[in-house]
Design an enzyme around this catalytic site. Structure first.
Site, short mmCIF file in Angstrom:
data_model
loop_
_atom_site.label_atom_id
_atom_site.label_comp_id
_atom_site.label_asym_id
_atom_site.label_seq_id
_atom_site.Cartn_x
_atom_site.Cartn_y
_atom_site.Cartn_z
N GLY A 12 -2.58 -10.24 -7.67
CA GLY A 12 -3.86 -9.56 -7.88
C GLY A 12 -3.94 -8.92 -9.25
N SER A 141 -3.08 0.51 2.28
CA SER A 141 -4.31 1.31 2.15
C SER A 141 -4.19 2.48 3.12
CB SER A 141 -5.51 0.45 2.54
OG SER A 141 -6.65 1.26 2.70
N TYR A 154 -9.17 -5.10 8.61
CA TYR A 154 -8.45 -4.75 7.36
C TYR A 154 -7.41 -3.67 7.66
CZ TYR A 154 -8.15 -2.81 2.52
OH TYR A 154 -7.74 -2.34 1.30
N LYS A 158 -3.47 -3.96 7.09
CA LYS A 158 -2.77 -3.03 6.20
C LYS A 158 -1.74 -2.18 6.97
CE LYS A 158 -4.73 -3.74 2.08
NZ LYS A 158 -3.98 -4.43 1.01
#
Ligand SMILES: NC(=O)c1ccc[n+]([C@@H]2O[C@H](COP(=O)([O-])OP(=O)(O)OC[C@H]3O[C@@H](n4cnc5c(N)ncnc54)[C@H](O)[C@@H]3O)[C@@H](O)[C@H]2O)c1
Length: 248
Positions: A12, A141, A154, A158
């Site tokens: 990323g 996160s 998500y 995570k």
């Protein structure tokens, strides 16, 4: 904190937190492999680093594709003999009610934020174990620590990444490999600015420092975890979030 002679894979790395991390590790004298699905942006990122006199190279990677991971690992092994540092920075999510989210979006979220990072780590581990050293940092996160409304899948992925970090840290400690996790809160990147304005305002009001994080602030935490300053720290989760969550 210097990383002279180290090869650091940063996924990323073409944008946001990954980019800030790539720049920070390169400035600390690591040779950075800019790993990203976005070819043009990734090449531009590597070239920016090279122009600054840093060691960097773009190698294409789609974290959700097994063949791409295999080819990526092979290329890095051939060029650099392996990686001393792996930072799993690539990630993505979408805010939508759990019951409205299509299954193909679930699959992408889980592949990108959990399964892909696990596969990438697996592909670089044998060399790290052989060398009896390595640093792995997973970018999770706060959603994975405390949950986040509208980000259920998500948060699940995570949260899985956090549990993966801790368990792997236990398994590979005997090989002198550190595995840690950084959890950004809302941070000023393209990912955050894709969130509707009304959510952004609510996020900001909930942050004790009343501002979003900067990618550099997350990169600084990652630098600590990949440096020798954290040699006795493993399996830990550090939130960089202006105090948004304070998990005991
Ligand atoms: N920005 C935030 O507020 C925030 C908050 C919590 C966690 N995070 C996490 O931080 C990490 C970085 O996010 P960011 O905000 O910098 O996002 P970003 O969108 O700015 O950057 C993500 C990068 O990942 C790359 N990428 C996407 N899919 C990929 C794939 N399949 N293979 C390889 N690369 C891929 C993109 O091309 C992009 O360069 C992510 O894991 C994200 O979940 C961000």
């Amino acid at each position: 904190m210097k990383l002279v002679g180290k090869t650091a894979v940063v996924t990323g790395a073409a944008s946001g937190i990954g980019w800030a991390t790539a720049e920070t590790l390169a400035a600390a004298e690591a040779c950075v492999i800019v790993a990203d699905i976005a070819r043009d942006q990734g090449e531009a990122a590597a070239s920016t680093l090279q122009k600054k006199g840093f060691k960097a190279e773009y190698v294409h990677l789609d974290v959700t594709d097994d063949m791409s991971i295999a080819k990526f690992t092979e290329t890095v092994q051939a060029k650099m003999g392996g990686a001393d540092i792996v930072v799993n920075g690539a990630g993505w999510g979408q805010i939508k009610a759990f019951w409205d989210m299509p299954l193909d979006v679930w699959s992408k979220i889980v592949a990108l934020n959990l399964v892909g990072p696990m596969k990438l780590v697996k592909s670089f581990l044998p060399k790290m174990m052989e060398r009896n050293s390595g640093k792995i940092v997973n970018v999770s996160s706060d959603a994975g620590r405390v949950g986040s409304s509208g980000e259920t899948v998500y948060a699940g992925a995570k949260g899985g990444l956090i549990a993966f970090t801790k368990s792997l840290a236990r398994e590979v400690a005997r090989y002198n490999i550190n595995v840690n996790c950084v959890c950004p809160g809302p941070t000023e990147t393209p990912l955050l600015f894709a969130v509707p304005e009304k959510h952004l305002e609510a996020f900001k009001r909930a942050i004790p420092f009343r501002r979003f994080g900067k990618p550099q602030e997350v990169a600084d935490a990652i630098l600590f975890f990949v440096s020798s300053r954290s040699d006795y720290i493993t399996g830990q989760v550090l939130s960089v979030n202006g105090g948004l969550t304070m998990v005991g």
